[in-house]
Structures are given as C-alpha cells and as structure tokens.
Design a protein around this motif. Sequence first.
Motif, PDB file in Angstrom:
ATOM      1  N   UNK A  46      25.363 -41.683  22.157  1.00  0.00           N
ATOM      2  CA  UNK A  46      25.053 -41.611  23.601  1.00  0.00           C
ATOM      3  C   UNK A  46      26.333 -41.530  24.419  1.00  0.00           C
ATOM      4  N   UNK A  47      27.356 -42.262  24.017  1.00  0.00           N
ATOM      5  CA  UNK A  47      28.620 -42.244  24.751  1.00  0.00           C
ATOM      6  C   UNK A  47      29.297 -40.879  24.646  1.00  0.00           C
ATOM      7  N   UNK A  48      29.142 -40.204  23.516  1.00  0.00           N
ATOM      8  CA  UNK A  48      29.717 -38.866  23.395  1.00  0.00           C
ATOM      9  C   UNK A  48      28.987 -37.863  24.282  1.00  0.00           C
ATOM     10  N   UNK A  49      27.748 -38.172  24.613  1.00  0.00           N
ATOM     11  CA  UNK A  49      26.958 -37.301  25.480  1.00  0.00           C
ATOM     12  C   UNK A  49      26.711 -37.964  26.838  1.00  0.00           C
ATOM     13  N   UNK A  50      27.692 -38.710  27.326  1.00  0.00           N
ATOM     14  CA  UNK A  50      27.485 -39.450  28.574  1.00  0.00           C
ATOM     15  C   UNK A  50      27.348 -38.553  29.795  1.00  0.00           C
ATOM     16  N   UNK A  51      27.663 -37.284  29.646  1.00  0.00           N
ATOM     17  CA  UNK A  51      27.532 -36.317  30.741  1.00  0.00           C
ATOM     18  C   UNK A  51      26.103 -35.776  30.867  1.00  0.00           C
ATOM     19  N   UNK A  52      25.244 -36.067  29.895  1.00  0.00           N
ATOM     20  CA  UNK A  52      23.868 -35.572  29.916  1.00  0.00           C
ATOM     21  C   UNK A  52      22.990 -36.561  30.690  1.00  0.00           C
ATOM     22  N   UNK A  53      22.181 -36.096  31.637  1.00  0.00           N
ATOM     23  CA  UNK A  53      21.276 -37.005  32.361  1.00  0.00           C
ATOM     24  C   UNK A  53      20.378 -37.776  31.399  1.00  0.00           C
ATOM     25  N   UNK A  54      20.066 -39.005  31.767  1.00  0.00           N
ATOM     26  CA  UNK A  54      19.347 -39.910  30.879  1.00  0.00           C
ATOM     27  C   UNK A  54      18.026 -39.327  30.376  1.00  0.00           C
ATOM     28  N   UNK A  55      17.224 -38.797  31.284  1.00  0.00           N
ATOM     29  CA  UNK A  55      15.911 -38.280  30.884  1.00  0.00           C
ATOM     30  C   UNK A  55      16.054 -37.104  29.916  1.00  0.00           C
ATOM     31  N   UNK A  56      17.012 -36.249  30.179  1.00  0.00           N
ATOM     32  CA  UNK A  56      17.239 -35.094  29.308  1.00  0.00           C
ATOM     33  C   UNK A  56      17.723 -35.566  27.939  1.00  0.00           C
ATOM     34  N   UNK A  57      18.657 -36.510  27.960  1.00  0.00           N
ATOM     35  CA  UNK A  57      19.195 -37.011  26.689  1.00  0.00           C
ATOM     36  C   UNK A  57      18.087 -37.631  25.839  1.00  0.00           C
ATOM     37  N   UNK A  58      17.257 -38.449  26.452  1.00  0.00           N
ATOM     38  CA  UNK A  58      16.195 -39.123  25.705  1.00  0.00           C
ATOM     39  C   UNK A  58      15.282 -38.120  25.002  1.00  0.00           C
ATOM     40  N   UNK A  59      14.902 -37.077  25.708  1.00  0.00           N
ATOM     41  CA  UNK A  59      14.001 -36.081  25.114  1.00  0.00           C
ATOM     42  C   UNK A  59      14.691 -35.325  23.983  1.00  0.00           C
ATOM     43  N   UNK A  60      15.906 -34.819  24.257  1.00  0.00           N
ATOM     44  CA  UNK A  60      16.605 -34.000  23.261  1.00  0.00           C
ATOM     45  C   UNK A  60      16.980 -34.826  22.038  1.00  0.00           C
ATOM     46  N   UNK A  61      17.432 -36.040  22.266  1.00  0.00           N
ATOM     47  CA  UNK A  61      17.821 -36.900  21.143  1.00  0.00           C
ATOM     48  C   UNK A  61      16.600 -37.264  20.297  1.00  0.00           C
ATOM     49  N   UNK A  62      15.496 -37.562  20.938  1.00  0.00           N
ATOM     50  CA  UNK A  62      14.272 -37.871  20.196  1.00  0.00           C
ATOM     51  C   UNK A  62      13.824 -36.673  19.362  1.00  0.00           C
ATOM     52  N   UNK A  63      13.978 -35.471  19.908  1.00  0.00           N
ATOM     53  CA  UNK A  63      13.609 -34.267  19.164  1.00  0.00           C
ATOM     54  C   UNK A  63      14.460 -34.128  17.906  1.00  0.00           C
ATOM     55  N   UNK A  64      15.759 -34.399  18.032  1.00  0.00           N
ATOM     56  CA  UNK A  64      16.657 -34.294  16.877  1.00  0.00           C
ATOM     57  C   UNK A  64      16.266 -35.311  15.808  1.00  0.00           C
ATOM     58  N   UNK A  65      16.074 -36.562  16.217  1.00  0.00           N
ATOM     59  CA  UNK A  65      15.742 -37.610  15.251  1.00  0.00           C
ATOM     60  C   UNK A  65      14.372 -37.373  14.628  1.00  0.00           C
ATOM     61  N   UNK A  66      13.451 -36.872  15.423  1.00  0.00           N
ATOM     62  CA  UNK A  66      12.113 -36.596  14.906  1.00  0.00           C
ATOM     63  C   UNK A  66      12.161 -35.497  13.840  1.00  0.00           C
ATOM     64  N   UNK A  67      13.087 -34.558  13.997  1.00  0.00           N
ATOM     65  CA  UNK A  67      13.235 -33.505  13.000  1.00  0.00           C
ATOM     66  C   UNK A  67      13.593 -34.068  11.638  1.00  0.00           C
ATOM     67  N   UNK A  68      14.459 -35.081  11.615  1.00  0.00           N
ATOM     68  CA  UNK A  68      14.805 -35.726  10.347  1.00  0.00           C
ATOM     69  C   UNK A  68      13.624 -36.530   9.807  1.00  0.00           C
ATOM     70  N   UNK A  69      12.934 -37.227  10.696  1.00  0.00           N
ATOM     71  CA  UNK A  69      11.822 -38.073  10.270  1.00  0.00           C
ATOM     72  C   UNK A  69      10.675 -37.256   9.697  1.00  0.00           C
ATOM     73  N   UNK A  70      10.474 -36.056  10.179  1.00  0.00           N
ATOM     74  CA  UNK A  70       9.347 -35.232   9.746  1.00  0.00           C
ATOM     75  C   UNK A  70       9.588 -34.512   8.423  1.00  0.00           C
ATOM     76  N   UNK A  71      10.776 -34.602   7.902  1.00  0.00           N
ATOM     77  CA  UNK A  71      11.029 -34.024   6.585  1.00  0.00           C
ATOM     78  C   UNK A  71      10.236 -34.784   5.520  1.00  0.00           C
ATOM     79  N   UNK A  72       9.907 -34.106   4.443  1.00  0.00           N
ATOM     80  CA  UNK A  72       9.298 -34.810   3.313  1.00  0.00           C
ATOM     81  C   UNK A  72      10.254 -35.859   2.762  1.00  0.00           C
ATOM     82  N   UNK A  73      11.536 -35.516   2.763  1.00  0.00           N
ATOM     83  CA  UNK A  73      12.602 -36.436   2.362  1.00  0.00           C
ATOM     84  C   UNK A  73      13.737 -36.284   3.356  1.00  0.00           C
TER      85      UNK A  73
END
Length: 263
Positions: free
Chosen positions: A200-227
């Motif tokens: 989050x600190x490396x992306x401190x220039x990104x607005x909070x709402x935008x960061x939350x959505x984009x970051x969740x999308x990235x993490x969800x991509x890993x979680x949705x893998x079979x492994x």
Amino acid sequence: SSLSLSLSLSLSLCVCVCVRARWREHKYLRLPPERCRSTRNIMDSALAAWKRLTGQLEARGGNVQEILFRLYSHPSRRYHNLSHITDCLTELEEFKSMHPSYVSSLDIDEITIAVWFHDAIYDPRAPSNEEDSAHLFEQVSEGMDLSSRESIKRMILATKHHHPLSCSSSMLQEQLVLDLDLSILGQSKSKFDEYDEAIRMEYDWVPEAVYRKKRADVLRGFLQRNRVYFTDYFHEKFDSNARHNLERAIASLMATPSAMQSA
C-alpha cells in the motif's frame, strides 16, 4: 525509456568503480545484525552464481552487484527491496536442501540470477518493469551463453503475470521462480500483514477506493487458482496459509471504512 535506462546504467557503472567498497552502507544494514549478515551472505552467493555464468572478473561482477544494491535500496521501495530478494533466495536455499533430486534437473544458478534481477527496475506507475528489468539483465550479462541468457530472461518476464511462458523443460524453472516470488503470501499472519502494508505504501499515490478494488482483484486472481503455487513443494508448504491470508486481506479491502472502524 531504453535511452534513459542505458544512460542510468552507464552512470552507475562509472560510479560503482569508486564506491563498490561502500556497499555496507546500504539501507538494509540498518536491519538487525543477524538479518544484515544473512542478506550479505545471500547477495554474495548470488554474485558467485553470476560470475560462474558470465565468467566476468571480480571488478565487473562487483559493479553489477553494486548496481543491484543501489536499485533495491531506493527509499521508495517498501517491499520490492533487498529484503524481498533475500527472502526469495533463502527459500531457494531451503528448497535445495529439502529436495536435492529436483536440483539435479534444474540450473540453480540461472534461477538465482532470475530472482536477483526480477525486480531490479521497479516503478509502481510504469507498465514495463519486468521488461526493463530483463533489458538491464541483458545489458550487463556479457560473457553468458545465449541459452542461459534466454532462460533467465524468460524467468524474469514470467513474473509480470505470474504465469510460466514456456511449455518446455524450462517451465519448471519458471514455476519455481514464480513460487519463490509469491512465497510471501504463505507466510505468517504478521509477516503477510507487513507485506500488505508495504505494498500500500508503494502505491500511496492511488486513491483509497481505487486501490482497494484493484488490489482485491489482484489477490482474488491468486485465490481463484486451483493451486496458488505451481510446484508441489511450495503447494504443500504454503498453499493453505496463503489462502487464509488472501481471504483475510480481500475481506479487509472490501470492507467499508466505517465497518472497519466499528470492528
């Protein structure tokens, strides 16, 4: 972009001749002494692998090491820094000791160098970090045979989308680099949370709402893998814990600020 990178590299090479002995002054040496020694030992091992692959003399190899020290020590790097590289290469050392049968079919030196360079160029605002890191590697890797150069370049580029690029025997090496890069996801709750905060600190220039959505999308991509992890070793070691961490982080990102405060 290529011109600025070339100019930066040329300047670094000139400066490094004079300052190579000062690498002990880098920021990571503000860490506890034991951690500093570990980082120094790991980086020296990476330099040894570099010299084996390139045949470069001590001075030239040391210049390359200094360039990487400087890049990974930039104050804007809260996660993608020397500690990250040290952690990845430490995991590689543990893998080697636990699975010597795997090691015989892999080029550990190539994997080490791919890890060493994979985040060398890192700007959260830029879309070409992996390509620029691979380009830097190519610029300084004179003396290395073409096969090794191409293999390492593919491993670096594979970290862009965290998926292997090859369908050949080299795919296992790419899978291992990707698992090393994502090993942080399966660490303890406290270590994962430190990582999450640092991102989050490396992306401190990104607005909070935008960061939350984009970051969740990235993490969800890993979680949705079979492994989450490609190799059996890292799947068994980290997959379960990684899923707990990812689920917890996504839930936190999706929570409204008011809900978080009331909790």
